[in-house]
Structure formats: structure tokens, C-alpha cells
Motif scaffolding. Sequence first.
Motif: not given
Length: 421
Positions: A199-214
Motif C-alpha cells: 500500500a505504501f509503494a506508490g511513492y515510486a510513481r514520483i520517481a518514475t515520472l522524473g522526466e516530467e518533473v520541473r
Amino acid sequence: MAGTPTGPGLLERRLGLTDAVVIGLGSMIGAGVFAAFAPASRAAGSGLLLGLALAAVVAYCNATSSARLAARYPASGGTYVYGRERLGEFWGYLAGWAFVVGKTASCAAMALTVGSYLWPEQAHAVAVAAVVALTAVNYAGMHKTVWLTRGIVAVVVAVLAAVAVVCLTTGTADAARLDVTSDATVTGVLQAAGLLFFAFAGYARIATLGEEVRDPARVIPRAIPLALGLTLVVYAVVAVAALAVLGSVGLGRAGAPLAEAVRAAGLPALVPLVGAGAAVAAIGSLLALILGVSRTTLAMARDRHLPHVLAAVHPRFKVPHRAELVIGAIVAILAGTADLRGAIGFSSFGVLVYYAIANASAWTLTPEEGRPARLIPVVGLAGCLVLAFSLPLSSVIAGAAVLAAGVAAYGLRRAITTRSP
């Protein structure tokens, strides 16, 4: 910056700090909070809160390692990229394979969860419709995805807050039910931590989207721990509320634990609201899962571990549109033809292996590259491996079989490539 792709086929950097945190919250505060406490309580008994705390410690280490790596390598793909850059091609591939295959099955399972809540008699049809609709939202661009995720997070948090208030303010709540020493065992606590970690593992989504983060070097290291911390607070409050009303035995037996908690608290009229919240949470989880799988697919396609045609980026919407369509189609077929709700077990195994590779990658960072304290990747790596092999035996066997199939595919591809003139 090292490991950052260049060229016209890049995704657009649209996500700020708030957007990244919202994506993380939408990934973590999902359907798992409505369902994960029951099997975890069956495993840990009165040690449920200890299992939650252990899962949070491992998740914190993983989040810190992932954040430092994502700041160094702000590209789509998450640990696939980190493993490739820090440990070698094989380890990156193994992380990507575990993520894509395991999470694709999880997408189908979550879609069926949506169908089961909204229209149980037509669960498969509703699941397919949900996949099609959310794939269309992701295809239309990151702005639409963030907008929808904000609404989902607001609804789910409101429902969970209502559950907590009802349970903690009624006469049925009893603090004695929170005693963690009555029947807890080390094995049970470890197994509960492994189940709750999913249930905690979703924070990986932020890292996976690294190319779309300012400004990823600044935003990602702040967004990941912030999203994780907020999620932990929500989970802890809800777990305490449910335990105070049902106790560990009652919680472990509950088919729909939060619905059972409000019913036991004396407000059965809230049960439909909890069901609606669970359906919305499942939609949020599915949205985030499709988002993450498509970005890792994009990264693996760029390196030709998956068909290179999937590496295309839409010229207008700036999303990996072919990867999104293919993943959406596969998930829709699975959701329409099979019941994969049992796939969460081997997905948990794959996710823990994925983060083990992330922690091993973080260990290789130098102080100049933003290396975390040495203890963090060590605890994260050890914690991931212990929790992975503490899962139910069927989950371990299924997860190991999936990884073995990926290794075989990798070896076959390398053999063909080596023989080619």
C-alpha cells in the motif's frame, strides 16, 4: 545531468512540487487502505501496528534512496534507469521487468476491484470500461491526469476521515484493543509488514515520472518523503480507529474492514459511503498504476528491451502514447477475461525486489552525488529482502517464477544479439 535522455522524443516537464505530491498520494492512498488491513491483521494479530511501523521504516529507506537517485537521474523509468546506470544493464532490466509485469497484473486486479464495487454482477465489463476511460485520461496529457488525481485524493481522504471520526468518537472504541503484545509473533509482524508495504509503494510513481518533473533535483527529494509522511499519518489513524472498534480478531475476519468498522461503531448508514470511497480509491490506484507502467515501458523500449516502437512520445500531448495504448489494451483484455485479484501477492514480491535494486543502486552513490546516509540503503535492502521472503509461500513462488521468466527472456535476447553479425 547524468542519465538524462536528450532529443526530440522527450516528455514535457510540467509537474511542480504540489503536483508531484498529489500523484504520490493518489498512488498510495488507494484501494489498499480499504482492504489491506484485514489480511495484515490475520497475519499479525495484535501486532498489526508493529507491522505498519516496520513497513513504514522500510518504505522510508526506499523512498530516501529513490529520491536521491531520481534527483541524479531525472528520467522516465525509475529503478530501471537507476539499476542500469549504477549496477549494470542486467539489474536495471530485472527491476524494470519486475515492475512492468507485476504492475500490469496489478492494473487488471485493481480494475476488477473497481468493477466489484460499482456493479458486482458486471464486474468484468465495468473493469474494461474503467481501463479504457483512464487510459484516455492519461493519453490526453499530464495536466488532465493531475486534475483527476486531485479530485480522487480529496474524496478518498474525506471518506477515511469520516471513518476515523466515527470509530474514535463512539462508545464502542476501546483502547485496550490496541495492545500490541497479546498475541503478536515475529513471523506474523513480518508478513503483515510485507502485505502493508504494497500500500505504501506508490511513492515510486514520483520517481518514475522524473522526466516530467520541473527542477527534479529540488522537487523530487522533497515530494517523495512528503507524500510518504502524509500517507503514513492517514494509514496510522485509520488503523488505530479500525482496531479500536473491531480488535485484531474482528478486523482480520472482516471482508470489507472499514465498512465493518463503521457498522460496528453504530452507523451502518455510512457503509454505502465507505463503498463509494473504496471504488474511487481503486480508480485512483488504477490511474496511477497505468501511468507508472507506461513510463517504465517507455524507458525499456528506448533501450530495446521492449519493442522500440513503444518509445514514441506524442508530439502534442507529450506522453508515451503508444506505450499507454498497448498497456491499456493488455490490461483491458486481462480485466475482461480473467480474475487476477490474487495477483497482488506476486506483485508485492516484484515490488520489493524492485526496491531492493533501488537501495543497492543508492549504495553506489558518492557524497558528491547526494548519497544518503549509508545505513539507509542497507536497512532498505535488507528490509526488502526479508519482507519479500516473509510473504505467503504462494506469492514467493509466483514472484520468483515471474522473475525467472524475465531472466530467461533477457538471456535469449543477449544470445540472439551476440550471434547477429
